[in-house]
Structure formats: C-alpha cells, structure tokens
Design a protein around this motif. Structure first.
Motif, PDB file in Angstrom:
ATOM      1  N   UNK A   1      15.820  68.823  -3.493  1.00 25.91           N
ATOM      2  CA  UNK A   1      14.962  69.980  -3.772  1.00 25.91           C
ATOM      3  C   UNK A   1      13.522  69.698  -3.379  1.00 25.91           C
TER       4      UNK A   1
ATOM      5  N   UNK B   1      24.139  63.753 -16.394  1.00 30.61           N
ATOM      6  CA  UNK B   1      22.943  64.592 -16.236  1.00 30.61           C
ATOM      7  C   UNK B   1      21.923  63.898 -15.335  1.00 30.61           C
ATOM      8  N   UNK B   2      21.720  62.593 -15.581  1.00 30.23           N
ATOM      9  CA  UNK B   2      20.712  61.901 -14.774  1.00 30.23           C
ATOM     10  C   UNK B   2      21.188  61.760 -13.336  1.00 30.23           C
TER      11      UNK B   2
ATOM     12  N   UNK C   1      20.522  65.193 -11.709  1.00 30.07           N
ATOM     13  CA  UNK C   1      19.140  65.568 -11.438  1.00 30.07           C
ATOM     14  C   UNK C   1      18.473  64.629 -10.450  1.00 30.07           C
ATOM     15  N   UNK C   2      18.928  63.374 -10.392  1.00 26.89           N
ATOM     16  CA  UNK C   2      18.335  62.475  -9.408  1.00 26.89           C
ATOM     17  C   UNK C   2      18.607  62.987  -7.999  1.00 26.89           C
TER      18      UNK C   2
ATOM     19  N   UNK D   1      11.185  62.146 -10.388  1.00 29.38           N
ATOM     20  CA  UNK D   1      11.935  63.304  -9.881  1.00 29.38           C
ATOM     21  C   UNK D   1      12.151  64.313 -11.016  1.00 29.38           C
ATOM     22  N   UNK D   2      12.405  63.803 -12.235  1.00 25.84           N
ATOM     23  CA  UNK D   2      12.531  64.738 -13.369  1.00 25.84           C
ATOM     24  C   UNK D   2      11.251  65.540 -13.534  1.00 25.84           C
TER      25      UNK D   2
ATOM     26  N   UNK E   1      13.588  58.016 -10.547  1.00 26.62           N
ATOM     27  CA  UNK E   1      14.264  59.102 -11.255  1.00 26.62           C
ATOM     28  C   UNK E   1      13.336  59.879 -12.175  1.00 26.62           C
TER      29      UNK E   1
ATOM     30  N   UNK F   1      19.770  66.040  -7.068  1.00 30.12           N
ATOM     31  CA  UNK F   1      19.262  67.404  -6.865  1.00 30.12           C
ATOM     32  C   UNK F   1      17.756  67.402  -6.669  1.00 30.12           C
ATOM     33  N   UNK F   2      17.039  66.647  -7.492  1.00 34.17           N
ATOM     34  CA  UNK F   2      15.582  66.635  -7.412  1.00 34.17           C
ATOM     35  C   UNK F   2      15.089  66.105  -6.081  1.00 34.17           C
ATOM     36  N   UNK F   3      15.762  65.088  -5.561  1.00 36.06           N
ATOM     37  CA  UNK F   3      15.325  64.540  -4.277  1.00 36.06           C
ATOM     38  C   UNK F   3      15.496  65.546  -3.158  1.00 36.06           C
TER      39      UNK F   3
ATOM     40  N   UNK G   1       9.099  66.236 -11.304  1.00 30.14           N
ATOM     41  CA  UNK G   1       8.982  67.173 -10.188  1.00 30.14           C
ATOM     42  C   UNK G   1       9.848  68.404 -10.427  1.00 30.14           C
ATOM     43  N   UNK G   2      11.092  68.180 -10.894  1.00 30.90           N
ATOM     44  CA  UNK G   2      11.982  69.324 -11.145  1.00 30.90           C
ATOM     45  C   UNK G   2      11.363  70.242 -12.202  1.00 30.90           C
TER      46      UNK G   2
ATOM     47  N   UNK H   1      20.194  58.978  -0.909  1.00 33.05           N
ATOM     48  CA  UNK H   1      20.694  59.568  -2.160  1.00 33.05           C
ATOM     49  C   UNK H   1      22.213  59.553  -2.204  1.00 33.05           C
TER      50      UNK H   1
END
Lengths: 98, 309
Positions: B217, B206-207, B210-211, A69-70, A66, B213-215, A72-73, B271
């Motif tokens: 993305x 939030x986490x 973003x976990x 990934x943060x 995680x 979405x980030x993967x 990366x974002x 995910x």
C-alpha cells in the motif's frame, strides 16, 4: 456550525496522521540503523560471510519495519478513510431524518 | 511410417506448449483489458486513492458477497502461475532434457533447500508445495502492478485470506500435542497471562497481514502522490506551451519508474520472501517436537493396553 465541526474533524485527522507517522517512524529508524551498522561491522570482520549476513539483515530489517508500517497504515486511514466516515456520522447526528 | 508418427507427436507437443504459453499470457492480457474497459473516467479532478473496484455484488443474507478487482486479478494470476508450472514441467524426461527441464529442476531444488534450512524435518516432504505456492502467488501478485493493473496484494482481504490459512496450519500443528496441553499453553507461565496469550495468538496472522499489505500500500500511495505532484509541477512550469502540448505531463515520463524499481520489484519480492519465511518459522515453531509426540503415543498405547486388560 456544521462547517466548523467538519473543519475540526479534517484538521484533527491531518494532525493525527502527522503525529502518528512522525513518532511511529522513530523506532524502526533507530532499529534498522542499528541492524545495518552491526551487519556492516560483521561484514568488515568476516568478508566471506557477506551473503549470509546481508540476507539475514534484510529479513531482520523488514521485520523491524513492521511497527513503522502499522503507523503508515493508520496514517493513510486517517487521511483517506476516516474524514469521510466521520463527516457522514456527524451529518447523520445533526440531521437524523435525512 | 514411424517418421510421420514422430512428426505427429512433435506437433502435439508444440500444440500443448502453445496452450500453456497462452495460459501464461492471456490472463495478463485479460487483466489489462479489464482495467482499460472498467476504468472509465469519472470526471473527478485531482488525487483519489481508493481500494479495489467492485465488479459484482451478489446479495447474501448476512453480508453481500462482493466480486472485486483484486479477487479477479488474483484468479488471473493463479491461472498464469499454473500455466508457468505446466510449461516448465512439460516434456520432462529421466535422461535429462533441455534448458526448460534444467530450470524446473533448479526451481524445485532451491525450494526444497529453503524448506530444509528453515523447517523441522517432519515438514520437509509435505509443506514444500504450500510454502512455494504462497511465495509464488505473493511475488507474482506484487509484480502485477508492473503491467499497470491493480495488484491483488494491495487489498487487505486477499492477504488476510492467506494469513488465516497459515493460522489454521499453526493451530493444527499445535493441536498435535493434544487439546489439553494446547489449552494449558494459554495459562503459562501464570494463569493471569491468559488474555495476553490469546492476544498473542491472534496477533500472528494480523501482523503478517498488515506487514505485507502496508508495504504494498505504501508503494501504491507514494507512487500516486509522486505522479500527482509531478503532473502539477509540469502544468506549473510548462503550462505556457501552446495547444495540447501544455496538457502533456512531461515530468511524469520516466521519473516515477525509479520509484517503481524499489516499491514494485524490490519491495514486492522481499515481502513475498518474508511472508513465506514467517509462514515456515511459525508453522515449524508450532510443532511440539518429536519427543513430545512419542511420549504421547506411548501414553496412549499404555492406556489402550490397560483397557484391554
């Protein structure tokens, strides 16, 4: 003058993205390596528990990923989103009328 | 007479089957057509990574309401999932039927097994459909990128919506212990921790957002970077070919598909599983426990008896 300011913004965004991703990838890398090493050890000791160990390991890996990934974002935002908004803000600051 | 009746019923069964199959296939076709007709070339060269395109902008007092590509694709995938469920559940009998019934029963049994393994007993009956809906929407949305359209999970707003739903459920389960003890939970272990506890409460959705979405993305970004780089490599190495042959990006054939296996199929499914798992664990962890609720009910009864006296 304006061109120099824009160049500084772009350069700092690229630098920030690189530093963010570089440092942010260290933690998850170490953590996932640790998790996988211990999972291999567990499978070696108890081959019949392979399925349960593997699924738990993938789950844990994805969660420890995680923070990476943060990073990366944030890096992607710095490269693709931040320069445009910051340059626009700079232009609005220099020519308030336009 | 009875034979023609049976024939009629058979015909109707097939007709309804066809309708459900159309419900599965047509939304996906619609998504592809929408992508083809709205993705007009802008003339811009090179690499551009943008969010979902905005189709309609509805003026609204506080903030314009946007109908984006991600929302439309999410609605289309919802229709597909509903169609798949209806198709699997069509013609189920008590005696047991064909392969379709076996598949449907297998899915339901697996779903109930996952819930039974990970949640408190109180949640077993009511929460299975919700968790499985989240799992199915998330997995199917991520897999939507396989047919070449914008996956809804690559838009942070869609996943934020799911996370807010989960957050509401977590808070609802925490409030079961009473508003007083819920508020007191923020002051533990010492009252100085109040801001940290509030931050921790907000950090959960939030986490989760973003976990996921980030993967998705990261997959999209890396795939487009690789496709762009391979296109440049082709024009560098094979640009001397005569005529239109020099314009065809030969290296783009096949090589990005290897990445797609990881980023689209493996990562998307993992995910979805993790999102559903965290949903289950968070909701289950928010439950105050049977003994606390029993204590509370006993206290309330006592107070009622006192008032009655």
């Amino acid at each position: 003058m304006e061109a120099i300011a824009v160049a500084i913004i772009l350069g700092c965004c690229a630098l920030g993205a690189g530093i963010c991703m570089g440092i942010g990838a260290v933690g998850p890398g170490i953590g996932e390596g640790h998790a996988v090493a211990n999972a291999c050890e567990a499978i070696g000791r108890q081959p019949e528990a392979k399925g349960a160990v593997t699924s738990t390991m993938i789950m844990g890996c994805a969660i420890s990923e995680t923070t990476g990934i943060y990073a990366l974002v944030i890096a992607i935002l710095l490269i693709f989103v931040a320069p445009i908004t910051m340059v626009n803000a700079l232009k609005a600051f220099i020519n308030p009328g336009a | 007479m009875s034979e023609s009746k049976a024939q009629k019923r058979d015909l109707r069964f097939r007709l309804v089957d066809g309708l459900y199959l159309a419900m599965i296939v047509l939304p996906l076709l619609a998504a592809i057509l929408l992508k083809i007709f709205t993705n007009l070339p802008t003339g811009a060269e090179g690499l551009s990574i943008t969010g979902a395109r905005v189709f309609v902008r509805i003026p609204f007092p506080l903030m314009d309401i946007l109908i984006t590509e991600a929302m439309v694709n999410a609605w289309l995938i919802l229709i597909t999932i509903i169609g798949a469920c209806l198709f699997l559940a069509h013609g189920i009998t008590v005696k047991g039927g064909g392969i379709r019934q076996i598949a449907a029963e297998w899915v339901v049994e697996k779903a109930e097994g996952i819930i039974r393994d990970n949640m408190e007993p109180v949640f077993h009956a009511g929460y299975t459909p919700f968790i499985m809906t989240i799992l199915a929407i998330s997995a199917c949305s991520s897999l939507m990128s396989l047919i070449g359209v914008f996956p809804p999970t690559a838009d942070v707003n869609i996943i934020a919506g799911w996370s807010i739903l989960v957050f509401i459920l977590i808070t609802k389960n925490k409030l079961k212990a009473g508003v007083g003890s819920y508020a007191k939970g923020f002051l533990e272990p010492i009252p100085v921790m109040l801001p940290m506890n509030i931050l921790g409460e907000v950090a959960t959705p939030v986490s989760m957002t973003f976990r996921h979405f980030g993967n998705v993305l990261s997959g999209t970004v890396i795939a487009s970077l690789v496709a762009w780089a391979l296109g440049g490599l082709t024009s560098l190495l094979l640009g001397w070919l005569p005529g239109f042959l020099g314009d065809i990006p030969f290296f783009n054939v096949g090589i990005p598909a290897v990445l797609s296996v990881y980023f689209d199929i493996f990562s998307g499914c993992i995910q979805a599983y993790i999102f559903a798992m965290l949903t289950m664990l968070n909701i289950s962890g928010a439950y105050p426990g049977d003994d606390v609720l029993a204590e509370r009910a006993a206290k309330r009864q006592k107070r009622k008896a006192q008032i009655a006296n």
